[in-house]
Design a protein around this motif. Structure first.
Motif, mmCIF file in Angstrom:
data_model
loop_
_atom_site.group_PDB
_atom_site.id
_atom_site.type_symbol
_atom_site.label_atom_id
_atom_site.label_comp_id
_atom_site.label_asym_id
_atom_site.label_seq_id
_atom_site.Cartn_x
_atom_site.Cartn_y
_atom_site.Cartn_z
ATOM 1 N N GLY A 1 46.031 44.597 60.612
ATOM 2 C CA GLY A 1 46.597 43.284 60.350
ATOM 3 C C GLY A 1 46.249 42.719 58.995
ATOM 4 N N LEU A 2 45.438 43.445 58.219
ATOM 5 C CA LEU A 2 45.134 43.020 56.858
ATOM 6 C C LEU A 2 44.781 44.237 56.015
ATOM 7 N N ILE A 3 44.750 44.030 54.711
ATOM 8 C CA ILE A 3 44.451 45.079 53.745
ATOM 9 C C ILE A 3 43.146 44.705 53.062
ATOM 10 N N LYS A 4 42.133 45.548 53.151
ATOM 11 C CA LYS A 4 40.828 45.256 52.543
ATOM 12 C C LYS A 4 40.625 46.143 51.317
ATOM 13 N N VAL A 5 40.291 45.526 50.188
ATOM 14 C CA VAL A 5 39.978 46.247 48.954
ATOM 15 C C VAL A 5 38.694 45.655 48.375
ATOM 16 N N ILE B 1 45.691 40.146 51.949
ATOM 17 C CA ILE B 1 44.760 41.031 51.252
ATOM 18 C C ILE B 1 43.381 40.384 51.237
ATOM 19 N N ALA B 2 42.386 41.088 51.772
ATOM 20 C CA ALA B 2 40.999 40.623 51.781
ATOM 21 C C ALA B 2 40.208 41.409 50.748
ATOM 22 N N VAL B 3 39.423 40.723 49.930
ATOM 23 C CA VAL B 3 38.743 41.360 48.804
ATOM 24 C C VAL B 3 37.230 41.218 48.923
ATOM 25 N N HIS B 4 36.545 42.362 48.943
ATOM 26 C CA HIS B 4 35.086 42.378 48.793
ATOM 27 C C HIS B 4 34.773 42.109 47.323
#
Length: 302
Positions: A129-133, A162-165
């Motif tokens: 359900g989301l894209i993590k980069v 989009i979720a970003v570390h």
């Protein structure tokens, strides 16, 4: 049209998420954390049950492709505990993967992300359900540019956020310049993680003014000495008018981190004393419902 969030049991109305842990991990493994894997299904179930017991409704797992995200267990855990779970596709920093693995998938990242968002992760039938980069320390390195470019393409094709570390909370302006400037992702579709690890109020306000969601996911590890500043950081952002962009998470990455039950049992009551009930309800309920909702799909890329 009712906004929806893609959970491991299917799409649900965004308003049904309830209290949300916006950044956590039920399963995770990395060569950078040898012997500290999150891999026990019953322990994951216990954490979810405990989270549910304190009023929790949804956990968003940011574990991306290739890091032991336990996709085959997520649907059963969600069903048995009554907690919505959102899974991730995407890719972390290069150091978390064997070089041979990166060589195999490097040229097909966008297609991989899209497939995991629309068809399912492997043969599990569970859709992300989301894209993590992930960014690098104070910069966007070549690997981050590669993964963020693929994430932007997948976002435009699927509407997934989009979720970003942010490495130690840094490089938010560079990440936003790339994603929201060059790659044309709306800032409201970007969630910046780990902002509290760099207690730079000027940078935090700059990211907020850009329109991104701001995830504060501590305390997460014992050596994060900035966690004690979390109440004043959130209060400053709320007072500046950015309370509608705040998200909270537990971010348990190894077995001995306090994680999702602690978030609701100890951290949130402490924060409510400073922020008030209205801002806390927004951070835990209203803001996640908007941040993790699927957005419109762009017909063509680029």
């Amino acid at each position: 049209m009712v906004a929806t969030v893609r959970t491991v049991l299917g799409d649900v109305p965004a308003g049904d998420l309830g209290v949300c842990d916006a950044h956590d991990h039920l399963f995770l493994r990395s060569p950078l954390l040898p012997g500290q894997e999150l891999a026990d299904r019953e322990e994951a179930a216990q954490r979810l049950r405990s989270f549910r017991g304190f009023g929790g409704g949804t956990v968003v797992q940011w574990t991306p492709h290739g890091m032991g995200r336990g996709a085959g267990s997520l649907a059963g855990l969600s069903r048995s505990t009554g907690v919505h779970v959102v899974a991730a596709t995407g890719l972390h920093q290069a150091a978390h993967y064997p070089p041979a693995r990166l060589d195999l998938i490097r040229d097909g990242l966008a297609s991989l992300f899209v497939a995991e968002l629309t068809e399912g992760i492997g043969s599990t039938g569970v859709r992300a359900g989301l894209i993590k980069v992930a960014g690098a320390f104070h910069t966007v390195d070549a690997h981050a540019r590669l993964t963020m470019t693929a994430a932007a393409e997948a976002h435009h094709r699927t509407g997934a956020p989009i979720a970003v570390h942010l490495e130690l909370g840094t490089a938010a302006p560079d990440v936003l310049d790339l994603l929201c400037g060059e790659l044309e992702v709306a800032p409201q579709r970007v969630i910046l993680g780990h902002l509290g690890r760099s207690p730079d109020g000027t940078m935090q306000r700059e990211a907020a003014r850009a329109g991104a969601f701001l995830a504060f996911d501590g305390p997460s590890r014992a050596h994060h000495g900035t966690d004690w500043r979390l109440p004043e950081e959130l209060a400053a952002l709320a007072e500046a008018g950015f309370g509608g962009q705040l998200l909270l998470g537990g971010d348990a990455t190894v077995p001995d981190t306090p994680g999702m039950p602690f978030l609701l049992r100890r951290l949130c009551p402490r924060l409510e004393e400073v922020l008030g009930a209205e801002t806390m309800t927004a951070a835990l309920v209203g803001n996640p419902a908007r941040a993790f909702a699927l957005g419109p799909v762009r017909d063509a890329w680029p």
